[in-house]
Design a protein around this motif. Structure first.
Motif, PDB file in Angstrom:
ATOM      1  N   ALA A 263       0.832  -1.196   0.000  1.00 20.02           N
ATOM      2  CA  ALA A 263       0.000   0.000   0.000  1.00 20.02           C
ATOM      3  C   ALA A 263       0.868   1.249   0.000  1.00 20.02           C
ATOM      4  N   PRO A 264       0.404   2.322  -0.656  1.00 20.92           N
ATOM      5  CA  PRO A 264       1.127   3.599  -0.601  1.00 20.92           C
ATOM      6  C   PRO A 264       1.341   4.036   0.840  1.00 20.92           C
ATOM      7  N   LEU A 265       2.530   4.612   1.099  1.00 16.96           N
ATOM      8  CA  LEU A 265       2.891   4.941   2.475  1.00 16.96           C
ATOM      9  C   LEU A 265       2.335   6.277   2.941  1.00 16.96           C
ATOM     10  N   ASP A 266       2.125   7.212   2.040  1.00 14.85           N
ATOM     11  CA  ASP A 266       1.671   8.539   2.452  1.00 14.85           C
ATOM     12  C   ASP A 266       0.792   9.147   1.360  1.00 14.85           C
ATOM     13  N   SER A 267       0.383  10.401   1.562  1.00 15.23           N
ATOM     14  CA  SER A 267      -0.533  11.049   0.632  1.00 15.23           C
ATOM     15  C   SER A 267       0.096  11.263  -0.741  1.00 15.23           C
ATOM     16  N   VAL A 268       1.401  11.489  -0.802  1.00 16.45           N
ATOM     17  CA  VAL A 268       2.059  11.686  -2.090  1.00 16.45           C
ATOM     18  C   VAL A 268       1.991  10.403  -2.910  1.00 16.45           C
ATOM     19  N   GLU A 269       2.300   9.276  -2.275  1.00 17.51           N
ATOM     20  CA  GLU A 269       2.234   8.000  -2.986  1.00 17.51           C
ATOM     21  C   GLU A 269       0.801   7.683  -3.398  1.00 17.51           C
ATOM     22  N   ARG A 270      -0.166   8.018  -2.538  1.00 17.64           N
ATOM     23  CA  ARG A 270      -1.565   7.765  -2.902  1.00 17.64           C
ATOM     24  C   ARG A 270      -1.976   8.601  -4.122  1.00 17.64           C
ATOM     25  N   ASP A 271      -1.536   9.854  -4.159  1.00 17.15           N
ATOM     26  CA  ASP A 271      -1.859  10.715  -5.302  1.00 17.15           C
ATOM     27  C   ASP A 271      -1.202  10.201  -6.578  1.00 17.15           C
ATOM     28  N   VAL A 272       0.064   9.803  -6.484  1.00 12.69           N
ATOM     29  CA  VAL A 272       0.767   9.276  -7.655  1.00 12.69           C
ATOM     30  C   VAL A 272       0.108   7.980  -8.123  1.00 12.69           C
ATOM     31  N   ALA A 273      -0.262   7.108  -7.180  1.00 13.06           N
ATOM     32  CA  ALA A 273      -0.921   5.850  -7.532  1.00 13.06           C
ATOM     33  C   ALA A 273      -2.244   6.102  -8.240  1.00 13.06           C
ATOM     34  N   ALA A 274      -2.989   7.129  -7.805  1.00 10.81           N
ATOM     35  CA  ALA A 274      -4.264   7.457  -8.446  1.00 10.81           C
ATOM     36  C   ALA A 274      -4.042   7.924  -9.882  1.00 10.81           C
ATOM     37  N   ILE A 275      -2.999   8.725 -10.096  1.00 13.20           N
ATOM     38  CA  ILE A 275      -2.691   9.210 -11.446  1.00 13.20           C
ATOM     39  C   ILE A 275      -2.245   8.053 -12.338  1.00 13.20           C
ATOM     40  N   TYR A 276      -1.415   7.157 -11.797  1.00 18.55           N
ATOM     41  CA  TYR A 276      -1.002   5.962 -12.546  1.00 18.55           C
ATOM     42  C   TYR A 276      -2.231   5.163 -12.979  1.00 18.55           C
ATOM     43  N   ALA A 277      -3.124   4.901 -12.021  1.00 23.52           N
ATOM     44  CA  ALA A 277      -4.306   4.080 -12.313  1.00 23.52           C
ATOM     45  C   ALA A 277      -5.144   4.720 -13.407  1.00 23.52           C
ATOM     46  N   ARG A 278      -5.316   6.034 -13.339  1.00 26.42           N
ATOM     47  CA  ARG A 278      -6.124   6.726 -14.337  1.00 26.42           C
ATOM     48  C   ARG A 278      -5.463   6.680 -15.716  1.00 26.42           C
ATOM     49  N   ARG A 279      -4.176   6.916 -15.781  1.00 24.04           N
ATOM     50  CA  ARG A 279      -3.463   6.930 -17.061  1.00 24.04           C
ATOM     51  C   ARG A 279      -3.373   5.539 -17.685  1.00 24.04           C
ATOM     52  N   LEU A 280      -3.281   4.517 -16.850  1.00 24.29           N
ATOM     53  CA  LEU A 280      -3.119   3.153 -17.346  1.00 24.29           C
ATOM     54  C   LEU A 280      -4.443   2.415 -17.500  1.00 24.29           C
ATOM     55  N   GLY A 281      -5.555   3.069 -17.103  1.00 22.61           N
ATOM     56  CA  GLY A 281      -6.864   2.444 -17.232  1.00 22.61           C
ATOM     57  C   GLY A 281      -7.049   1.263 -16.308  1.00 22.61           C
ATOM     58  N   ARG A 282      -6.475   1.354 -15.108  1.00 21.76           N
ATOM     59  CA  ARG A 282      -6.570   0.266 -14.139  1.00 21.76           C
ATOM     60  C   ARG A 282      -7.372   0.713 -12.917  1.00 21.76           C
ATOM     61  N   PRO A 283      -8.026  -0.222 -12.246  1.00 21.61           N
ATOM     62  CA  PRO A 283      -8.788   0.158 -11.053  1.00 21.61           C
ATOM     63  C   PRO A 283      -7.889   0.571  -9.893  1.00 21.61           C
ATOM     64  N   ALA A 284      -6.659   0.061  -9.864  1.00 24.78           N
ATOM     65  CA  ALA A 284      -5.765   0.352  -8.744  1.00 24.78           C
ATOM     66  C   ALA A 284      -4.329   0.048  -9.133  1.00 24.78           C
ATOM     67  N   VAL A 285      -3.389   0.728  -8.466  1.00 26.73           N
ATOM     68  CA  VAL A 285      -1.954   0.476  -8.644  1.00 26.73           C
ATOM     69  C   VAL A 285      -1.305   0.593  -7.270  1.00 26.73           C
ATOM     70  N   ASP A 286      -0.406  -0.348  -6.918  1.00 29.16           N
ATOM     71  CA  ASP A 286       0.253  -0.260  -5.611  1.00 29.16           C
ATOM     72  C   ASP A 286       1.558   0.522  -5.738  1.00 29.16           C
ATOM     73  N   ARG A 287       2.276   0.676  -4.618  1.00 30.25           N
ATOM     74  CA  ARG A 287       3.461   1.538  -4.601  1.00 30.25           C
ATOM     75  C   ARG A 287       4.626   0.958  -5.394  1.00 30.25           C
ATOM     76  N   THR A 288       4.609  -0.346  -5.665  1.00 32.18           N
ATOM     77  CA  THR A 288       5.682  -0.955  -6.467  1.00 32.18           C
ATOM     78  C   THR A 288       5.312  -0.997  -7.955  1.00 32.18           C
ATOM     79  N   GLY A 289       4.127  -0.453  -8.299  1.00 35.93           N
ATOM     80  CA  GLY A 289       3.685  -0.492  -9.681  1.00 35.93           C
ATOM     81  C   GLY A 289       4.671   0.165 -10.631  1.00 35.93           C
ATOM     82  N   HIS A 290       5.100  -0.573 -11.649  1.00 40.63           N
ATOM     83  CA  HIS A 290       6.082  -0.114 -12.636  1.00 40.63           C
ATOM     84  C   HIS A 290       5.321   0.341 -13.884  1.00 40.63           C
ATOM     85  N   PHE A 291       5.508   1.594 -14.283  1.00 39.95           N
ATOM     86  CA  PHE A 291       4.691   2.185 -15.348  1.00 39.95           C
ATOM     87  C   PHE A 291       4.691   1.358 -16.620  1.00 39.95           C
ATOM     88  N   PHE A 292       5.846   0.924 -17.069  1.00 35.03           N
ATOM     89  CA  PHE A 292       5.934   0.200 -18.342  1.00 35.03           C
ATOM     90  C   PHE A 292       5.469  -1.244 -18.212  1.00 35.03           C
TER      91      PHE A 292
END
Length: 356
Positions: A18-47
């Motif tokens: 799980a994301p450790l803080d609000s910054v990681e949660r915000d980045v994870a939300a942007i990743y999920a939106r850009r990649l069309g996924r319901p969720a992305v964890d903190r180890t999620g690799h963009f490519f």
């Protein structure tokens, strides 16, 4: 409080990381939106999650807009996990607090290093009307893994500078940025869609400066506005003039986004698009006598077959049809388009070998 619709929303995670803080949660939300996924964890690799060079640039723009920290494309390439990006965001934020806002140099805002690996001559790509430095992953694959690629990006997208008022000024700045990477020619230049107008103007300015160019690549180029016919030309000019006033209205912006289809709906991005269109309608291209390769749609190549490009491109023009419509040329599954791009690359590399 109730979150606004344009704020990054925390994404639920899909594993125990799980994301450790609000910054990681915000980045994870942007990743999920850009990649069309319901969720992305903190180890999620963009490519590894399906991202490519095109969506990476869109990711960079959204990170800067939502989180207020500049992250260079090269940094995203080297550390593309949620946790890694969050660490960079924290670092940029701390630096801004200590020293005031840190503005990235123009070379990072307007000349994006899409891929720097390889020791061959770099290809410089001019953006389309959106102004964003983009490149389809299949196009990069066609170039080969050892081909450096840089993409120009218009003023006003990731800064608050006034967009260029003319194609000539835009071309001059792009040449200066390009020569910062490669001081002398021969240069390798390409463009997508409406960016062909800028690329042809750059070719003229480079030749006037005593520089040489390899075969110019135009990917389904936009017909110069003055070749549309008098009624259509003046009607669109009138619309663009009115839009410079109406763009301040949110309802008009929604209509414009619907008309354009799938573009960034922010006023900043739409203003860049509008300024580029106005500049294009003011442009009077001079004939270019160099070698040009066109990978285009059937509809786009009709403008060449009917002679409506004839007075602008007077040298050797190679026409390669890669599909019936504009979107087909950029379709990731279009093998014909990739084949033609590989043919173009082979011809260009042979040219540079002979003219180095």
């Amino acid at each position: 409080r109730r979150a606004r619709a344009d704020e990054p929303q925390a994404a639920p995670v899909i594993s125990g990381d799980a994301p450790l803080d609000s910054v990681e949660r915000d980045v994870a939300a942007i990743y999920a939106r850009r990649l069309g996924r319901p969720a992305v964890d903190r180890t999620g690799h963009f490519f590894e999650l399906g991202g490519n060079s095109l969506s990476l640039i869109e990711l960079q723009l959204e990170l800067e807009s939502a989180l207020g920290a500049h992250i260079a494309i090269r940094d995203l390439l080297y550390n593309p996990t949620v946790a890694g990006v969050a660490a960079m965001v924290r670092g940029r934020s701390e630096l801004s607090e200590q020293r005031g806002v840190v503005h990235p140099p123009a070379s990072e805002r307007r000349l994006v290093p899409i891929r720097t690996a390889g020791g061959t001559r770099a290809l410089f790509l001019v953006h389309a009307a959106s102004g964003r430095a983009t490149s389809n992953q299949r196009f990069l694959d066609a170039l080969g893994s050892e081909q450096p690629v840089y993409g120009f990006q218009a003023r006003g997208l990731v800064d608050h500078d006034t967009p260029h008022a003319s194609i000539a000024d835009m071309a001059a700045e792009y040449i200066a940025l390009m020569r910062g990477v490669q001081p002398e020619g021969p240069y390798w230049l390409g463009a997508t869609c409406a960016g062909g107008l800028i690329a042809v103007e750059m070719a003229h300015q480079l030749e006037a400066a005593g520089q040489t160019l390899g075969p110019l690549l135009l990917i389904d180029p936009w017909l110069p506005p003055r070749e549309q016919g008098a009624i259509r030309f003046h009607a669109k000019r009138a619309f663009l003039a009115a839009a410079t006033v109406l763009i301040r209205d949110q309802r008009f912006r929604r209509l414009l986004v619907h008309y354009l289809g799938g573009v960034d709906s922010s006023e900043q991005s739409l203003r860049v698009w509008l300024c580029f269109r106005i500049a294009a309608y003011r442009q009077q291209p001079s004939p270019y006598a160099g070698s040009v390769h066109v990978v285009g749609s059937r509809r786009g190549l009709d403008f060449f077959h009917s002679g409506r490009w004839a007075r602008h491109l007077t040298g050797r023009v190679q026409l390669l049809e890669a599909g019936p419509g504009h979107r087909d040329v950029f379709d990731a599954s279009n093998e014909q388009s990739v084949l033609f791009l590989r043919q173009y690359v082979a011809v260009s590399q042979a040219w540079f070998a002979e003219n180095a």
